[in-house]
Design a protein around this motif. Structure first.
Motif, PDB file in Angstrom:
ATOM      1  N   ARG A 252      -4.863   4.776   3.592  1.00 40.80           N
ATOM      2  CA  ARG A 252      -5.947   3.834   3.846  1.00 40.80           C
ATOM      3  C   ARG A 252      -6.836   4.420   4.941  1.00 40.80           C
ATOM      4  O   ARG A 252      -6.480   5.368   5.626  1.00 40.80           O
ATOM      5  CB  ARG A 252      -5.405   2.468   4.280  1.00 40.80           C
ATOM      6  CG  ARG A 252      -4.649   2.485   5.606  1.00 40.80           C
ATOM      7  CD  ARG A 252      -3.929   1.201   5.878  1.00 40.80           C
ATOM      8  NE  ARG A 252      -2.766   1.075   4.998  1.00 40.80           N
ATOM      9  CZ  ARG A 252      -1.880   0.093   5.090  1.00 40.80           C
ATOM     10  NH1 ARG A 252      -2.042  -0.875   5.951  1.00 40.80           N
ATOM     11  NH2 ARG A 252      -0.841   0.042   4.283  1.00 40.80           N
ATOM     12  N   ASP A 253      -8.007   3.850   5.066  1.00 40.73           N
ATOM     13  CA  ASP A 253      -8.928   4.172   6.160  1.00 40.73           C
ATOM     14  C   ASP A 253      -9.185   5.678   6.231  1.00 40.73           C
ATOM     15  O   ASP A 253      -9.556   6.284   5.245  1.00 40.73           O
ATOM     16  CB  ASP A 253      -8.401   3.629   7.488  1.00 40.73           C
ATOM     17  CG  ASP A 253      -8.130   2.135   7.439  1.00 40.73           C
ATOM     18  OD1 ASP A 253      -8.887   1.454   6.727  1.00 40.73           O
ATOM     19  OD2 ASP A 253      -7.171   1.667   8.067  1.00 40.73           O
TER      20      ASP A 253
ATOM     21  N   ARG B  11     -13.623   7.137  -3.325  1.00 37.50           N
ATOM     22  CA  ARG B  11     -14.015   6.124  -2.338  1.00 37.50           C
ATOM     23  C   ARG B  11     -15.460   5.692  -2.570  1.00 37.50           C
ATOM     24  O   ARG B  11     -16.360   6.523  -2.740  1.00 37.50           O
ATOM     25  CB  ARG B  11     -13.841   6.690  -0.926  1.00 37.50           C
ATOM     26  CG  ARG B  11     -14.346   5.816   0.202  1.00 37.50           C
ATOM     27  CD  ARG B  11     -13.852   6.325   1.552  1.00 37.50           C
ATOM     28  NE  ARG B  11     -14.067   7.741   1.731  1.00 37.50           N
ATOM     29  CZ  ARG B  11     -15.164   8.284   2.289  1.00 37.50           C
ATOM     30  NH1 ARG B  11     -16.160   7.504   2.683  1.00 37.50           N
ATOM     31  NH2 ARG B  11     -15.255   9.595   2.438  1.00 37.50           N
TER      32      ARG B  11
ATOM     33  N   ASN C 229      -5.296   1.204  -4.927  1.00 37.04           N
ATOM     34  CA  ASN C 229      -4.468   0.874  -3.769  1.00 37.04           C
ATOM     35  C   ASN C 229      -4.826  -0.536  -3.305  1.00 37.04           C
ATOM     36  O   ASN C 229      -5.978  -0.805  -2.957  1.00 37.04           O
ATOM     37  CB  ASN C 229      -4.731   1.885  -2.648  1.00 37.04           C
ATOM     38  CG  ASN C 229      -3.854   1.677  -1.433  1.00 37.04           C
ATOM     39  OD1 ASN C 229      -3.262   0.619  -1.234  1.00 37.04           O
ATOM     40  ND2 ASN C 229      -3.782   2.697  -0.595  1.00 37.04           N
TER      41      ASN C 229
ATOM     42  N   LYS D 113      -4.343  -2.012  -0.621  1.00 35.51           N
ATOM     43  CA  LYS D 113      -4.689  -2.135   0.790  1.00 35.51           C
ATOM     44  C   LYS D 113      -6.144  -1.755   1.076  1.00 35.51           C
ATOM     45  O   LYS D 113      -6.813  -2.417   1.875  1.00 35.51           O
ATOM     46  CB  LYS D 113      -3.746  -1.277   1.647  1.00 35.51           C
ATOM     47  CG  LYS D 113      -2.411  -1.947   1.907  1.00 35.51           C
ATOM     48  CD  LYS D 113      -2.606  -3.282   2.616  1.00 35.51           C
ATOM     49  CE  LYS D 113      -1.298  -3.989   2.868  1.00 35.51           C
ATOM     50  NZ  LYS D 113      -1.486  -5.307   3.505  1.00 35.51           N
ATOM     51  N   ASP D 114      -6.650  -0.705   0.475  1.00 36.48           N
ATOM     52  CA  ASP D 114      -8.042  -0.337   0.741  1.00 36.48           C
ATOM     53  C   ASP D 114      -8.955  -0.529  -0.466  1.00 36.48           C
ATOM     54  O   ASP D 114     -10.165  -0.344  -0.372  1.00 36.48           O
ATOM     55  CB  ASP D 114      -8.147   1.091   1.274  1.00 36.48           C
ATOM     56  CG  ASP D 114      -7.728   2.158   0.263  1.00 36.48           C
ATOM     57  OD1 ASP D 114      -7.488   1.825  -0.906  1.00 36.48           O
ATOM     58  OD2 ASP D 114      -7.643   3.338   0.664  1.00 36.48           O
TER      59      ASP D 114
ATOM     60  N   ARG E 273      -8.467  10.524  -3.369  1.00 33.52           N
ATOM     61  CA  ARG E 273      -8.973   9.154  -3.327  1.00 33.52           C
ATOM     62  C   ARG E 273     -10.438   9.160  -3.725  1.00 33.52           C
ATOM     63  O   ARG E 273     -11.242   9.913  -3.175  1.00 33.52           O
ATOM     64  CB  ARG E 273      -8.819   8.558  -1.930  1.00 33.52           C
ATOM     65  CG  ARG E 273      -9.429   7.164  -1.790  1.00 33.52           C
ATOM     66  CD  ARG E 273      -9.173   6.550  -0.421  1.00 33.52           C
ATOM     67  NE  ARG E 273      -9.901   7.218   0.654  1.00 33.52           N
ATOM     68  CZ  ARG E 273      -9.852   6.843   1.936  1.00 33.52           C
ATOM     69  NH1 ARG E 273      -9.084   5.823   2.293  1.00 33.52           N
ATOM     70  NH2 ARG E 273     -10.533   7.500   2.838  1.00 33.52           N
TER      71      ARG E 273
ATOM     72  N   GLN F 214      -9.414   1.229  -3.094  1.00 29.54           N
ATOM     73  CA  GLN F 214      -9.994   2.440  -3.659  1.00 29.54           C
ATOM     74  C   GLN F 214      -9.056   3.029  -4.708  1.00 29.54           C
ATOM     75  O   GLN F 214      -7.861   2.708  -4.767  1.00 29.54           O
ATOM     76  CB  GLN F 214     -10.275   3.452  -2.553  1.00 29.54           C
ATOM     77  CG  GLN F 214     -11.128   2.908  -1.411  1.00 29.54           C
ATOM     78  CD  GLN F 214     -12.467   2.363  -1.865  1.00 29.54           C
ATOM     79  OE1 GLN F 214     -13.316   3.096  -2.381  1.00 29.54           O
ATOM     80  NE2 GLN F 214     -12.682   1.060  -1.690  1.00 29.54           N
TER      81      GLN F 214
ATOM     82  N   GLY G 202       0.784  -1.222   0.000  1.00 28.85           N
ATOM     83  CA  GLY G 202       0.000   0.000   0.000  1.00 28.85           C
ATOM     84  C   GLY G 202       0.817   1.274   0.000  1.00 28.85           C
ATOM     85  O   GLY G 202       0.252   2.371   0.088  1.00 28.85           O
TER      86      GLY G 202
END
Length: 723
Positions: A379-380, A655, A625, A627-628, A653, A630, A361
């Motif tokens: 992320r997040d 999302r 990405n 990891k997430d 991002r 998005q 990521g």
């Protein structure tokens, strides 16, 4: 088109829509009226070019005094009567030698283009010219290029700096470009030589290259000897079965001297055909020597020093922490705006042009100004985003690709593989993975895109709009072999292509910029060495095309997408109905479109629908990405390209919130109309009401003029309203 929520039964067949379109004749090209009418709620655009206010600069100088090199074009064609008049370097490494001394190494011809003392180069190019807020528009062509800013000591013409054999050749051995006078012909053949890498050490840089099959390592520095400023070129030459020549160049008022490590090693310095040359006989063991230069007076003979091998110290130890502003909008796809590290210890402007990801990521973002940043924490909530400078010195890179967790950056010099050999978090080796294609000095031959292909190959897109000469690869999309040694033209005749590559099937798509010969924004499939319609005004015969023009999958109207950029496949995404889909990026009005491919027709067609236009900065390139899941997109204002937003650069991002998605999932031309499919239940009454739709059609004309008007079926200006 309206959705009434997820509880109602979805419209799965074409019956309802056939009632609307039943009396319509089948249209060969569905997409023009589909863009502007059927999908009108998603496709509203604008074309506003806003002037930027002038204000004091917050940035330090573009050329950082403590970094050992940067990349630049160097125009030394008019530096004085003592020097060659054809000395132009499209691909140059400008080495900061200290004491205001500079040398430009031509990575194509393996020559020192010039050695000078002064202030570096004039800030004419795109990156330095637009770096500060008062930067102006970059001119196209090759009339206004960066020049040596100071007094030139030595210079070479357009010929190899290293030659094999006994005969000195002062001509260009490479295959000519379409314009014979164009010097940006690409690298020498493998048999003649090849640039390998520039290595950063504790004492500056080391150039690594081959002359034929002979390995050469070179370190250049400036020093003071007996009160005199001297530039030193130290060489380590591998074993050679044949004689070599090093062409040093022509000098002005200064001197040149050769220094050997001992009297038994044979190398001779002589002036031949007005050039200073070092001749090196065949030798069984590696040898070392040094050539010294001065601006005035005789040069001292300096014994060669060992080429530096020690690792450099960490140059950028600090991380810069930023965060993001998360969108609170009640929509299916929202845009989170990530703050750039504009307040950093180096007062360095940050203008990212792309973002790609390592498996963990970590984001990799190149900037127009030659830097590469690693970004952690994407992320997040994005409340702690950590930025670390990884590399610098590149030549206006706009794009990056990841293969086997290695970083490949495409700039005007070629494709670099950046290596951190001592694992300190900074690149210390820039390996020139591939320059197996030509690059002119034209300011608009941008390194637009690089994308990984299924078999480890790369696909690149290079800007067109050449204004001075016809180069070999201006306005082309090329496939680069997995080892970087070969290139193949997939398509040519683009104005400004920007691509996407399906890593599963290998399908290559490209947009182009509306302008001369490009009526509006197209989306193309690129393959089979096809011609895509663009001709350079003044360099080609007007409206005389070299081959049939490939038809696009679709034309996107100017009001919808006035300026197009890249395409991105959302493989591995967690974005609901957009998973594994193709999206298209708009530049003028920063916007993201869903691309719906119609594979039912004999020729692949496409339609687009707006996903979101809630961006605060221009868009260029991006990726998913891992990891997430998005989509992240980076971009900056390219000098001279219009945009509707005020901010010059950013990363965002896109999302997925989980809200209901009203985008169509499929658009298919039918014999009596069109089939629209949705993944969301529709209100059957509204879906079957003709008043829910307005349809029109028109055509474009491809001419030498900028863009195209809209024309009815009878040839008159305007559009035909169908419903």
């Amino acid at each position: 088109m309206d959705s009434s929520g997820p509880k109602k039964k979805p419209l799965r067949e074409s019956t309802a829509l056939s009632k609307v379109f039943g009396k319509m004749r089948f249209l060969r090209t569905l997409t023009p009226w589909l863009f502007s009418t059927v999908l009108a709620p998603f496709l509203i655009g604008a074309n506003v070019d806003q002037a930027l206010p002038e204000k004091p600069t917050p940035w330090a100088d573009w050329v950082e005094p403590d970094f050992p090199f940067f990349s630049s074009i160097l125009d030394a064609r008019d530096i004085g009567d003592s020097f060659p008049s054809n000395n132009l370097t499209p691909r140059g490494l400008v080495l900061n030698l200290g004491a205001d001394c500079w040398a430009c190494f031509d990575t194509d011809l393996l020559r020192i283009a010039a050695i000078w003392r002064g202030q570096g180069v004039t800030p004419i190019a795109l990156a330095p010219g637009s770096y500060h807020p008062w930067g102006g528009k970059t001119k196209g062509g090759q009339s206004a290029l960066p020049k040596p800013d100071g007094d030139v000591w030595f210079a070479n013409g357009i010929y190899p700096g290293w030659q094999i054999g006994e005969r000195l050749e002062l001509g260009d051995p490479r295959q000519p470009a379409p314009s014979p006078e164009e010097v940006g012909r690409g690298p020498l053949s493998e048999e003649q030589g090849r640039f390998q890498a520039i290595r950063i050490t504790d004492r500056g840089t080391v150039l690594e290259y081959n002359a034929g099959d002979v390995s050469i390592r070179e370190a250049i520095s400036a020093s003071e000897k007996d009160g005199q400023l001297v530039v030193e070129r130290h060489f380590e030459i591998g074993q050679s079965d044949h004689s070599l020549m090093l062409v040093l160049g022509m000098k002005a008022q200064g001197g040149v001297a050769l220094g050997l490590s001992n009297e038994n090693q044979v190398a001779n310095l002589a002036e031949e055909q007005s050039r200073w040359v070092v001749r090196i006989p065949a030798h069984r063991k590696s040898i070392q020597f040094c050539v010294s230069f001065t601006g005035t007076g005789p040069a001292p003979s300096i014994k060669p020093q060992a080429i530096p091998k020690r690792e450099p110290k960490i140059r950028w130890p600090q991380e810069v922490i930023t965060s993001a502003k998360l969108s609170t909008k009640d929509e299916s796809y929202v845009v989170d705006d990530i703050n750039l590290p504009l307040e950093n210890p180096w007062r360095r402007n940050v203008r990212p042009a792309d973002i790609q990801f390592l498996k963990d990521g970590t984001g990799i973002a190149p900037t127009l100004d030659g830097d590469v940043w690693m970004i952690h924490g994407l992320r997040d909530s994005l409340d702690t985003v950590r930025w670390k400078r990884f590399a610098s010195g590149l030549h206006e890179p706009m794009t990056v690709a990841i293969r086997d967790e290695q970083i490949y950056v495409f700039d005007r010099n070629g494709i670099w593989r950046l290596q951190d050999t001592n694992h300190d978090g900074e690149a210390d080796v820039h390996e020139l993975f591939s320059n197996a294609f030509a690059q002119t000095a034209d300011m608009r031959e941008f390194p637009s895109s690089i994308r990984l292909a299924p078999k480890g190959e790369f696909v690149i897109a290079k800007g067109g709009q050449q204004a001075s000469t016809l180069g070999k690869h201006n306005g082309s999309v090329l496939r680069i072999s997995a080892d970087g040694r070969e290139s193949t033209v997939l398509g040519y005749g683009f104005r400004q292509p920007s691509i996407g590559v399906n890593t599963r099937t290998g399908l290559v798509t490209s947009s182009d910029q509306e302008g001369q010969y490009i009526p509006s924004t197209p989306l193309h499939i690129v393959r089979d060495h096809q011609f895509y319609g663009y001709l350079s005004e003044g360099l080609h015969e007007r409206e005389t095309y070299p081959a049939p023009i490939a038809e696009p999958m679709t034309w996107i109207p100017h009001s919808v997408n006035a300026s197009a950029i890249s395409q991105i496949w959302l493989f591995g995404a967690k974005m609901g109905p957009l998973n594994d889909q193709l999206v298209h990026v708009g530049f003028n009005r920063p916007q993201l479109f869903k691309v719906m491919l119609n594979e039912r027709s004999p020729r692949l067609q496409a339609s687009v629908a707006n996903i979101t236009n809630d961006f605060q900065h221009p868009l260029l390139n991006g990726s998913v990405n891992p990891k997430d899941g998005q989509l992240y997109i980076a971009g900056l204002q390219i000098n001279g390209w219009g945009t509707t937003v005020d901010r010059l650069a950013g990363i965002s991002r896109v999302r997925y919130t989980g809200e209901s998605v009203t985008l169509p999932s499929e658009v298919v031309p039918m014999e009596q109309g069109a089939l629209l499919r949705f993944d969301t239940r529709l209100d059957s009454k509204k879906a079957t009401d003709p008043n829910s739709y307005s349809l029109s059609s028109w055509s474009y004309r491809r001419t030498y003029r900028y863009g195209s008007g809209q024309y009815k079926a009878d040839g008159n200006a305007g559009i035909d309203w169908l419903v």
